[in-house]
Write an enzyme that holds these catalytic residues in place. Structure first.
Site, PDB file in Angstrom:
ATOM      1  N   PRO A 171     -20.678  27.258  -4.330  1.00 16.64           N
ATOM      2  CA  PRO A 171     -21.390  28.229  -5.184  1.00 16.64           C
ATOM      3  C   PRO A 171     -21.772  29.493  -4.405  1.00 16.64           C
ATOM      4  CG  PRO A 171     -22.960  26.661  -4.340  1.00 16.64           C
ATOM      5  CD  PRO A 171     -21.642  26.329  -3.681  1.00 16.64           C
ATOM      6  N   TRP A 172     -22.471  30.406  -5.084  1.00 17.44           N
ATOM      7  CA  TRP A 172     -22.804  31.698  -4.491  1.00 17.44           C
ATOM      8  C   TRP A 172     -24.191  31.741  -3.857  1.00 17.44           C
ATOM      9  CZ3 TRP A 172     -27.203  32.853  -6.905  1.00 17.44           C
ATOM     10  CH2 TRP A 172     -27.352  32.495  -8.248  1.00 17.44           C
ATOM     11  N   LYS A 196     -12.439  26.451  -1.917  1.00 20.26           N
ATOM     12  CA  LYS A 196     -12.509  27.674  -2.717  1.00 20.26           C
ATOM     13  C   LYS A 196     -13.949  28.148  -2.747  1.00 20.26           C
ATOM     14  CE  LYS A 196     -13.434  28.480  -7.012  1.00 20.26           C
ATOM     15  NZ  LYS A 196     -14.160  29.763  -6.837  1.00 20.26           N
ATOM     16  N   PRO A 197     -14.268  29.255  -2.069  1.00 26.12           N
ATOM     17  CA  PRO A 197     -15.638  29.764  -2.170  1.00 26.12           C
ATOM     18  C   PRO A 197     -15.867  30.377  -3.550  1.00 26.12           C
ATOM     19  CG  PRO A 197     -14.278  31.213  -0.796  1.00 26.12           C
ATOM     20  CD  PRO A 197     -13.393  30.071  -1.220  1.00 26.12           C
ATOM     21  N   SER A 249     -22.757  24.469 -11.030  1.00 26.59           N
ATOM     22  CA  SER A 249     -23.502  24.178 -12.247  1.00 26.59           C
ATOM     23  C   SER A 249     -22.992  22.888 -12.908  1.00 26.59           C
ATOM     24  CB  SER A 249     -23.361  25.346 -13.220  1.00 26.59           C
ATOM     25  OG  SER A 249     -21.999  25.493 -13.541  1.00 26.59           O
ATOM     26  N   GLU A 270     -22.568  18.046  -6.544  1.00 25.50           N
ATOM     27  CA  GLU A 270     -23.949  18.478  -6.292  1.00 25.50           C
ATOM     28  C   GLU A 270     -24.232  19.573  -7.314  1.00 25.50           C
ATOM     29  OE1 GLU A 270     -25.965  17.131  -4.355  1.00 25.50           O
ATOM     30  OE2 GLU A 270     -24.832  16.194  -2.746  1.00 25.50           O
ATOM     31  N   CYS A 304     -31.282  25.280  -5.972  1.00 25.04           N
ATOM     32  CA  CYS A 304     -31.216  24.122  -6.866  1.00 25.04           C
ATOM     33  C   CYS A 304     -32.437  23.201  -6.722  1.00 25.04           C
ATOM     34  CB  CYS A 304     -29.926  23.359  -6.643  1.00 25.04           C
ATOM     35  SG  CYS A 304     -29.598  23.111  -4.898  1.00 25.04           S
ATOM     36  N   GLU A 402     -32.559  25.122 -16.299  1.00 19.62           N
ATOM     37  CA  GLU A 402     -32.550  25.702 -14.956  1.00 19.62           C
ATOM     38  C   GLU A 402     -32.432  27.229 -15.090  1.00 19.62           C
ATOM     39  OE1 GLU A 402     -28.958  25.212 -12.539  1.00 19.62           O
ATOM     40  OE2 GLU A 402     -30.216  24.741 -10.825  1.00 19.62           O
TER      41      GLU A 402
HETATM   42  P1  NAD Z   1     -20.905  27.754 -10.900  1.00 20.48           P
HETATM   43  O1  NAD Z   1     -20.744  26.382 -11.435  1.00 20.48           O
HETATM   44  O2  NAD Z   1     -20.771  28.901 -11.804  1.00 20.48           O
HETATM   45  O3  NAD Z   1     -19.850  28.006  -9.742  1.00 20.48           O
HETATM   46  C1  NAD Z   1     -19.758  27.120  -8.639  1.00 20.48           C
HETATM   47  C2  NAD Z   1     -18.329  27.079  -8.201  1.00 20.48           C
HETATM   48  O4  NAD Z   1     -17.575  26.399  -9.202  1.00 20.48           O
HETATM   49  C3  NAD Z   1     -17.693  28.465  -8.024  1.00 20.48           C
HETATM   50  O5  NAD Z   1     -16.849  28.459  -6.900  1.00 20.48           O
HETATM   51  C4  NAD Z   1     -16.883  28.598  -9.319  1.00 20.48           C
HETATM   52  O6  NAD Z   1     -15.764  29.451  -9.187  1.00 20.48           O
HETATM   53  C5  NAD Z   1     -16.460  27.171  -9.551  1.00 20.48           C
HETATM   54  N1  NAD Z   1     -16.085  26.849 -10.924  1.00 20.48           N
HETATM   55  C6  NAD Z   1     -16.563  27.403 -12.071  1.00 20.48           C
HETATM   56  N2  NAD Z   1     -15.943  26.848 -13.133  1.00 20.48           N
HETATM   57  C7  NAD Z   1     -15.080  25.921 -12.635  1.00 20.48           C
HETATM   58  C8  NAD Z   1     -14.142  25.043 -13.237  1.00 20.48           C
HETATM   59  N3  NAD Z   1     -13.977  24.996 -14.552  1.00 20.48           N
HETATM   60  N4  NAD Z   1     -13.421  24.234 -12.428  1.00 20.48           N
HETATM   61  C9  NAD Z   1     -13.591  24.262 -11.084  1.00 20.48           C
HETATM   62  N5  NAD Z   1     -14.435  25.105 -10.460  1.00 20.48           N
HETATM   63  C10 NAD Z   1     -15.176  25.907 -11.238  1.00 20.48           C
HETATM   64  O7  NAD Z   1     -22.274  27.749 -10.106  1.00 20.48           O
HETATM   65  P2  NAD Z   1     -22.914  28.987  -9.360  1.00 20.48           P
HETATM   66  O8  NAD Z   1     -23.442  29.863 -10.434  1.00 20.48           O
HETATM   67  O9  NAD Z   1     -21.996  29.519  -8.327  1.00 20.48           O
HETATM   68  O10 NAD Z   1     -24.093  28.272  -8.568  1.00 20.48           O
HETATM   69  C11 NAD Z   1     -25.291  27.972  -9.145  1.00 20.48           C
HETATM   70  C12 NAD Z   1     -25.347  26.512  -9.552  1.00 20.48           C
HETATM   71  O11 NAD Z   1     -25.077  25.691  -8.424  1.00 20.48           O
HETATM   72  C13 NAD Z   1     -26.715  26.121 -10.013  1.00 20.48           C
HETATM   73  O12 NAD Z   1     -26.632  25.298 -11.135  1.00 20.48           O
HETATM   74  C14 NAD Z   1     -27.280  25.364  -8.829  1.00 20.48           C
HETATM   75  O13 NAD Z   1     -28.313  24.487  -9.139  1.00 20.48           O
HETATM   76  C15 NAD Z   1     -26.076  24.691  -8.301  1.00 20.48           C
HETATM   77  N6  NAD Z   1     -26.268  24.325  -6.887  1.00 20.48           N
HETATM   78  C16 NAD Z   1     -26.509  23.017  -6.591  1.00 20.48           C
HETATM   79  C17 NAD Z   1     -26.723  22.629  -5.267  1.00 20.48           C
HETATM   80  C18 NAD Z   1     -26.978  21.197  -4.917  1.00 20.48           C
HETATM   81  O14 NAD Z   1     -27.012  20.875  -3.731  1.00 20.48           O
HETATM   82  N7  NAD Z   1     -27.160  20.302  -5.867  1.00 20.48           N
HETATM   83  C19 NAD Z   1     -26.696  23.577  -4.252  1.00 20.48           C
HETATM   84  C20 NAD Z   1     -26.463  24.911  -4.596  1.00 20.48           C
HETATM   85  C21 NAD Z   1     -26.231  25.263  -5.932  1.00 20.48           C
END
Ligand code: NAD
Length: 500
Positions: A171-172, A196-197, A249, A270, A304, A402
């Site tokens: 995630p970002w 994949k970042p 997410s 996660e 998170c 959230e």
């Molecule tokens: P996001 O789900 O939008 O993106 C996370 C990653 O998933 C990105 O690299 C994105 O490109 C990828 N992604 C998106 N759709 C996908 C799909 N259909 N298939 C495969 N990959 C896909 O999340 P975000 O907005 O980058 O990060 C915020 C979220 O991450 C929040 O919900 C947060 O709580 C969670 N988070 C959890 C933890 C933990 O340890 N539990 C840690 C950090 C962030």
């Protein structure tokens, strides 16, 4: 609530540049030890959220790029999985040394791409180094059940093996740290990976590859930049990937788990959180308010495990809220270079800024008061004032969803059973905290809370030795600790017949 508690926070602007253009990493995929061009022509603009300017453009990878990276990982894996734990450990220690030597540029790049205060990015880099160091050591200490005779004339031996090729999606919110939480245990356990970042924050992951490319065997670590639905989905469904791990997410987790189902690969998720903070009347309220200042607003609440949902006993709610609002009032908000005292940066993107603002708008329409903050700050950039919403009705959107921004909600409860039931009512199960001066309650209540981490009289304190991961909608699998190494390896039973 006393109206004098409401203030408009002020955003401080930046002077100077964070990163020289020569310090950016190569803006390409990293496959088989070298930076390579994408098979596609499209790119994603990488934006500085402090001022909405475009930093650079990064390729949007394709399924073909993923296939190339997986093939490279497969070639590397044959030799890598035969290395000893000590050999891998030595390499991972050298990776940690290299990160430490370049900590400054990594922190500045992270702040450029995310808008984090420099101190937050420096903390992320320190955590990254510690993760690599811990996994370098722990990988040598992985053990399994002792050999033994459990059937007549047969000796059983349990081997612990790497899983194989791991696909990782990050995630970002902590781009470098979340990459480290996966890369370090995956390599220490003897696997190769393709990562994949986030399409919004690929710079420090690419920089890491640039910095350590001469240390690791080619193909052991590969990076494909790009979007989730294309690159992420291909990783999840690829037949040669043995395990896919995503931090992100709930929706992305669901989608990855569904795609992974077609090849029955292992999944490690996660996901999001909505941490309840249960404050009993016997708690030290001033200490709680002071600790929660950091635990709620660290990384501008884009965390998170953030302490975002306070449930406080009705007899001390007003007193706690006043103490907490006084803490929140002292925040300095601004760009990464606006001063060492800046603790709150922008939201990661314009879209996320509108998402967080939308929660605040709807709360206002529902009559939920803001004791401090309550809306966006003047631009440029995507800044939201640190906010405390009070008198929040149970079950309301802001108490259940959230928000992932600098917003804390305060609800009240009348007795312990109600507090536990209300804390557990969210769909998430990542982390929670309990605040009490009662020793028995501090042992008993955590057992009744359905969250992967429960702190007592503390919140958001992490260590590499202890596991991090959720229950329920927050996913499954554990980061950090020996449990991550177990997740990224597999056991094999070998049984030898010695009957004569
Ligand atoms: P996001 O789900 O939008 O993106 C996370 C990653 O998933 C990105 O690299 C994105 O490109 C990828 N992604 C998106 N759709 C996908 C799909 N259909 N298939 C495969 N990959 C896909 O999340 P975000 O907005 O980058 O990060 C915020 C979220 O991450 C929040 O919900 C947060 O709580 C969670 N988070 C959890 C933890 C933990 O340890 N539990 C840690 C950090 C962030």
């Amino acid at each position: 609530m006393n109206p004098t508690l409401t203030t408009a926070a002020v955003r401080r602007g930046q002077k100077g540049g964070l990163v020289a253009s020569g310090e950016l990493p190569p803006l390409k995929h990293f496959i088989e030890g070298v930076f390579v061009s994408s098979s596609g022509a499209t790119t994603t603009k990488i934006v500085n959220p402090s001022d909405a300017s475009v930093i650079c453009e990064v390729p949007e990878g394709t399924a073909e790029d993923v296939d190339r990276a997986v093939a490279a990982a497969k070639r590397a894996q044959t030799a890598w999985e035969q290395t000893t734990p000590k050999e891998r450990s030595d390499l991972i220690h050298r990776v940690a040394d290299r990160i430490e030597e370049h900590a400054d540029v990594l922190a500045r790049l992270e702040s450029l791409n995310t808008g984090k205060p420099l101190a937050t990015s420096q903390d992320d880099v320190a955590g990254t180094v510690d993760t690599f160091r811990f996994m370098a050591g722990a990988g040598r200490a992985l053990t399994s059940m002792a050999a033994g005779d459990y059937a007549q004339g047969h000796t059983s031996v349990i081997l612990r093996e790497p899983v194989g090729i791991v696909g990782v999606v990050t995630p970002w919110n902590y781009p470098l740290l979340m990459a480290a939480w996966k890369i370090a245990p995956i390599l220490a356990a003897g696997n190769s990976l393709v990562i994949k970042p986030s399409e919004q924050t690929p710079l420090t992951t690419l920089k890491l590859a640039e910095l350590i490319s001469d240390l690791l065997p080619a193909g052991v670590l590969n990076i494909v930049t790009g979007q989730g639905p294309s690159v992420g989905t291909r990783l999840a469904e690829h037949p040669d990937i043995d395990l896919v791990a995503l931090t992100g997410s709930v929706n992305s987790g669901r989608s990855v788990a569904t795609a992974a189902g077609s090849t029955v690969k292992r999944v490690h998720l996660e996901l999001g959180g909505k941490a309840p903070v249960v404050i009993f009347a016997d708690a030290d309220l001033a200490a709680a308010a002071e600790s929660l200042r950091a635990a709620s607003y660290w990384n501008s609440g884009q965390e998170c495990g953030a302490a975002c949902r306070v449930l406080v006993h009705e007899s001390v709610a007003e007193q706690f809220t006043e103490l907490f609002v006084e803490q929140v009032r002292s925040f300095v908000i601004g760009d990464p270079l606006a001063g060492d005292d800046v603790e709150i940066g922008p939201m990661i993107s314009e879209a996320h800024f509108h998402r967080v603002s939308g929660f605040l708008d709807r709360a206002r329409q529902q009559g939920i008061p803001a004791a401090i903050g309550g809306g966006p700050l003047d631009g440029p950039g995507f800044f939201i004032a640190p906010t405390v919403l009070t008198d929040v009705p149970g079950g309301s959107e802001v108490s259940q969803e959230e928000i992932f921004g600098p917003v804390v909600t305060v609800e009240t409860f009348s007795d312990e059973d109600e507090a536990i039931a209300r804390a557990n009512e969210v769909d998430y199960g990542l982390s929670a905290s309990v605040w009490t001066g009662d020793a028995a309650r501090s042992l008993d209540v955590p057992r009744k809370l359905h969250f992967g981490t429960v702190w007592v009289n503390s919140h958001l304190v992490l260590a590499s030795e202890v596991p991090w991961g959720g229950f329920k909608g927050s996913g499954y699998g554990r980061d950090l600790s020996i449990y991550a190494l177990e997740d990224f390896s597999r056991t094999k039973h070998v049984m030898l017949n010695h009957t004569r």
